[in-house]
Scaffold this active site. Structure first.
Site, PDB file in Angstrom:
ATOM      1  N   THR A 271      38.290  22.905  31.855  1.00 28.17           N
ATOM      2  CA  THR A 271      39.307  23.684  31.135  1.00 28.17           C
ATOM      3  C   THR A 271      40.105  24.497  32.146  1.00 28.17           C
ATOM      4  O   THR A 271      39.548  25.039  33.099  1.00 28.17           O
ATOM      5  CB  THR A 271      38.672  24.600  30.073  1.00 28.17           C
ATOM      6  OG1 THR A 271      38.043  23.778  29.089  1.00 28.17           O
ATOM      7  CG2 THR A 271      39.707  25.465  29.367  1.00 28.17           C
ATOM      8  N   PHE A 273      42.492  27.716  32.679  1.00 28.86           N
ATOM      9  CA  PHE A 273      42.821  29.020  32.091  1.00 28.86           C
ATOM     10  C   PHE A 273      43.992  29.608  32.861  1.00 28.86           C
ATOM     11  O   PHE A 273      44.192  29.295  34.031  1.00 28.86           O
ATOM     12  CB  PHE A 273      41.626  29.981  32.222  1.00 28.86           C
ATOM     13  CG  PHE A 273      40.421  29.552  31.439  1.00 28.86           C
ATOM     14  CD1 PHE A 273      40.163  30.061  30.171  1.00 28.86           C
ATOM     15  CD2 PHE A 273      39.532  28.619  31.958  1.00 28.86           C
ATOM     16  CE1 PHE A 273      39.060  29.656  29.449  1.00 28.86           C
ATOM     17  CE2 PHE A 273      38.411  28.202  31.237  1.00 28.86           C
ATOM     18  CZ  PHE A 273      38.179  28.727  29.980  1.00 28.86           C
TER      19      PHE A 273
END
Ligand SMILES: O=C(O)C(=O)C[C@]1(C(=O)O)C=C[C@@H](O)C=C1
Length: 369
Positions: A271, A273
């Site tokens: 992921t 960010f």
């Protein structure tokens, strides 16, 4: 030939001597490290007085880490050098100015892990109950910076973060890429006793194949959506027959045991960010610029719009479209390019993009990590 027989007691004594010698060397090195670390902290404090505010300088931290990784003689891996020096800079920074980082909570989420990965442990973390709330806390100055998820390698874009970036006065100050490892967590480890599983919908889909193959006795309805992975862990901690799909940290926070490790279908599941704040970050030498723009809806429009990037040899690392919400079938495009908005070539390309687009907002330039 004379035979030497060494008794076990002599072997023990040799080992103890050898250990002592090695530990004495470690003590001597630790004393040096302590002196050096204290000197480093003193210099950071002086720098803090000169800068007078805005202690966090993402471009400088990126340069420090890049330089040390290039110098790294081993045996520590670069990843360990980055962790170590991120903590050292976190400590030094705290002498300049205390920092509060807002993240998508509750405690134990991947967002918290991402925040600590970038800022180190010597910051105050503020768990927020939505991505909107992270933006609000930073916009209101309650937190200096915020950390929000923006895309996952399996699941794609996090729409809410993109929508909020479109309107916020905040800048993107950094990016954090976090490998996401999901675990099956429960109060006990007998999979046959598990009757229901809690998780965030994104995490369920990241582990879909594993769950089907390893828990065939559980129908899909036994998968219950939770607001976050950490919330899933909290729910599983209240029921012996429940499990959660979540990260290790969430399991630790709620006292769960790992029944199965790394159950994500894609082992490279990552992921990304973004760090949001009020700061315009200076160039580090290896940067990215994020922007959002729109064009009038007609054939070939996006191709024409992006042409200046190709003409100036600017690499685009990401292109994401979102419905504009202003009118039906109109889209905005989120684009990441390599380079800093103050680089001459990038500035020229951006100027041409601006002339061709109906709307263009530069979200920020920041170190590519
Ligand atoms: O160089 C600076 O501006 C510092 O404040 C020092 C330091 C560091 O510890 O190296 C600390 C905080 C900044 O984010 C960058 C670097």
């Amino acid at each position: 030939m004379p035979e030497f027989i060494i008794s076990r007691r002599q072997i023990n004594r040799l080992m103890i001597n050898q250990l002592k010698q090695l530990r004495d060397k470690i003590d001597a090195i630790d004393s040096e490290l302590l002196k050096l670390m204290s000197a480093r902290a003193g210099l950071a404090r002086e720098i803090g007085q000169i800068k007078n505010g805005m202690a966090y300088r993402p471009e400088r931290e990126a340069q420090v880490l890049t330089r040390l990784c290039a110098l790294n003689p081993g045996p520590l891996a670069n990843e360990h050098i980055v962790r170590l020096f991120t903590e050292i800079m976190s400590l030094c920074r705290s002498l300049e100015e205390p920092m509060t980082i807002a993240y998508l909570g509750p405690q134990g989420t991947f967002s918290e892990e991402a925040a600590l990965k970038r800022f180190g442990g010597v910051v105050t973390t503020l768990a927020c109950n939505s991505i909107d709330d992270v933006f609000r806390k930073v916009e209101a100055g309650v937190a200096g910076y915020g950390v929000v998820p923006v895309e996952n390698s399996t699941e794609g874009a996090v729409g809410r973060s993109l929508d909020l970036l479109l309107h916020t006065p905040l800048k993107v100050c950094g990016e954090i890429k976090l490998p996401i490892h999901q675990h099956l967590l429960a109060l006990q480890t007998d999979l046959a006793r598990i009757k229901k599983i809690y998780s965030h919908p994104q995490s369920f889909s990241q582990c879909h194949e594993w769950l089907n193959a390893n828990l065939p006795h559980l129908p899909e309805v036994a998968r219950i959506n939770a607001a976050s992975n950490a919330d899933a862990a909290r729910l599983a901690a209240g029921d012996e027959t429940a499990a959660a799909v979540a990260g290790k940290k969430a399991g630790e926070v709620f006292g769960l045991t790992i029944c199965a490790e790394n159950i994500e279908d894609d082992p490279n599941n990552t992921t990304r960010f973004l760090v949001i704040g009020t700061q315009e970050v200076a160039a580090s030498g290896k940067d990215k610029t994020s922007l959002v723009m729109s064009v009038k809806n007609r054939p070939g429009a996006i191709h024409e719009l992006l042409a200046p990037l190709a003409e100036h040899g600017v690499s685009m690392s990401r292109l994401e479209s979102r419905p504009s919400r202003a009118s039906l079938w109109e889209y905005v495009f989120f684009v990441d390019i390599e380079g800093h908005q103050q680089d001459a070539t990038i500035a020229k390309a951006l100027q041409e993009l601006r002339e061709r687009s109906a709307f263009l907002k530069i979200l920020g330039s920041y170190p590519a990590m």
